[in-house]
Design an enzyme around this catalytic site. Structure first.
Site, PDB file in Angstrom:
ATOM      1  N   GLY A 145       0.831  -1.190   0.000  1.00 49.32           N
ATOM      2  CA  GLY A 145       0.000   0.000   0.000  1.00 49.32           C
ATOM      3  C   GLY A 145       0.871   1.247   0.000  1.00 49.32           C
ATOM      4  O   GLY A 145       2.028   1.198   0.431  1.00 49.32           O
TER       5      GLY A 145
ATOM      6  N   GLN B 211       2.847   9.981   1.482  1.00 53.15           N
ATOM      7  CA  GLN B 211       4.132   9.271   1.412  1.00 53.15           C
ATOM      8  C   GLN B 211       4.940   9.632   0.164  1.00 53.15           C
ATOM      9  O   GLN B 211       6.121   9.299   0.082  1.00 53.15           O
ATOM     10  CB  GLN B 211       3.908   7.757   1.443  1.00 53.15           C
ATOM     11  CG  GLN B 211       3.385   7.255   2.782  1.00 53.15           C
ATOM     12  CD  GLN B 211       3.259   5.752   2.783  1.00 53.15           C
ATOM     13  OE1 GLN B 211       2.283   5.216   2.304  1.00 53.15           O
ATOM     14  NE2 GLN B 211       4.274   5.071   3.292  1.00 53.15           N
TER      15      GLN B 211
ATOM     16  N   CYS C 274       5.893   0.016   7.379  1.00 53.78           N
ATOM     17  CA  CYS C 274       5.513   1.166   6.563  1.00 53.78           C
ATOM     18  C   CYS C 274       6.707   1.587   5.718  1.00 53.78           C
ATOM     19  O   CYS C 274       7.826   1.696   6.234  1.00 53.78           O
ATOM     20  CB  CYS C 274       5.078   2.306   7.475  1.00 53.78           C
ATOM     21  SG  CYS C 274       4.579   3.781   6.585  1.00 53.78           S
ATOM     22  N   LEU C 275       6.461   1.868   4.441  1.00 51.09           N
ATOM     23  CA  LEU C 275       7.569   2.249   3.553  1.00 51.09           C
ATOM     24  C   LEU C 275       8.230   3.549   4.001  1.00 51.09           C
ATOM     25  O   LEU C 275       9.403   3.776   3.713  1.00 51.09           O
ATOM     26  CB  LEU C 275       7.070   2.390   2.108  1.00 51.09           C
ATOM     27  CG  LEU C 275       6.585   1.090   1.442  1.00 51.09           C
ATOM     28  CD1 LEU C 275       6.077   1.381   0.035  1.00 51.09           C
ATOM     29  CD2 LEU C 275       7.684   0.036   1.413  1.00 51.09           C
TER      30      LEU C 275
ATOM     31  N   HIS D 267      -2.766   7.169   6.935  1.00 52.60           N
ATOM     32  CA  HIS D 267      -1.823   8.111   6.313  1.00 52.60           C
ATOM     33  C   HIS D 267      -2.524   9.390   5.856  1.00 52.60           C
ATOM     34  O   HIS D 267      -1.984  10.482   6.024  1.00 52.60           O
ATOM     35  CB  HIS D 267      -1.131   7.473   5.104  1.00 52.60           C
ATOM     36  CG  HIS D 267       0.069   6.648   5.453  1.00 52.60           C
ATOM     37  ND1 HIS D 267       1.169   7.162   6.081  1.00 52.60           N
ATOM     38  CD2 HIS D 267       0.350   5.333   5.249  1.00 52.60           C
ATOM     39  CE1 HIS D 267       2.076   6.205   6.254  1.00 52.60           C
ATOM     40  NE2 HIS D 267       1.597   5.086   5.768  1.00 52.60           N
TER      41      HIS D 267
HETATM   42 NI    NI Z   1       2.540   3.222   5.766  1.00 52.45          NI
END
Ligand code: NI
Length: 186
Positions: free
Chosen positions: A45, A50, A98-99, A144
């Site tokens: 995701g 982000q 999380c990236l 987010h």
């Molecule tokens: Ni994330």
């Protein structure tokens, strides 16, 4: 086009994102870029903040994460201007990552079923119910666009354990094998 991912410490990750206007230019292209960026980083995701955009958009692909033979239970979708209207069921723990926060993972407690309204990249409207892993990934991405991060939910003892590491991430002192940038100026 692969976009740089904004790492932990950027204020954009803490803002409540804005709705996307229906005359937004080239929404399908943004969705395509977000999928490409997510795949390049091996994510399931990715949300607008982000990639530095404070917009209510996120993409999800859980197809590869499903058990063998159950891939058809996975989803690959873009969620525009999403609104979670209900969360139900008995809360369960699942280890999230999380990236934007590489190298840190931790259990988060969330409810297993959600109801959500959203638009796709062609402005088709949906009102759907998701559960299990699909709901989990959607809840994480939805957070987010609300300016929340999974580390906010870690239990106090775990929070203390990752505190120092989180600070290292914020300073960009963690090795990451995808395109990411950190807010190193203070
Ligand atoms: Ni994330």
């Amino acid at each position: 086009m692969i976009l740089p991912i904004f790492g932990y410490g950027y204020p954009v990750l803490r803002k409540v994102a804005d709705d996307i206007e229906d005359d937004f230019e080239n929404l399908p292209k943004l969705v395509e870029d977000m999928f490409e960026t997510m795949y390049a980083a091996d994510g399931v995701g990715l949300a607008g903040p982000q990639v530095g955009k404070s917009l209510r958009i996120f993409v999800v692909d859980t197809i590869q994460s499903m058990e063998k033979g159950e891939e058809d239970k996975g989803i690959k979708k873009a969620f525009i201007n999403a609104k979670i209207t209900a969360e139900t069921g008995k809360a369960w723990d699942y280890e999230e990552g999380c990236l934007s926060i590489p190298s840190i993972r931790g259990d988060v407690t969330r409810k297993p079923q959600i109801r959500i309204t959203y638009f796709d990249e062609n402005w088709k409207k949906y009102d759907e119910i998701y559960e299990g892993l699909n709901a989990r990934v959607i809840q994480h991405e939805y957070d987010h666009i609300e300016g929340k991060l999974f580390v906010d939910y870690l239990k106090p003892i775990k929070k203390r354990m990752v505190k120092r590491k989180l600070e290292k991430v914020r300073q960009g002192l963690i090795e990451v094998d995808y395109k990411i940038k950190f807010n190193t100026k203070r």
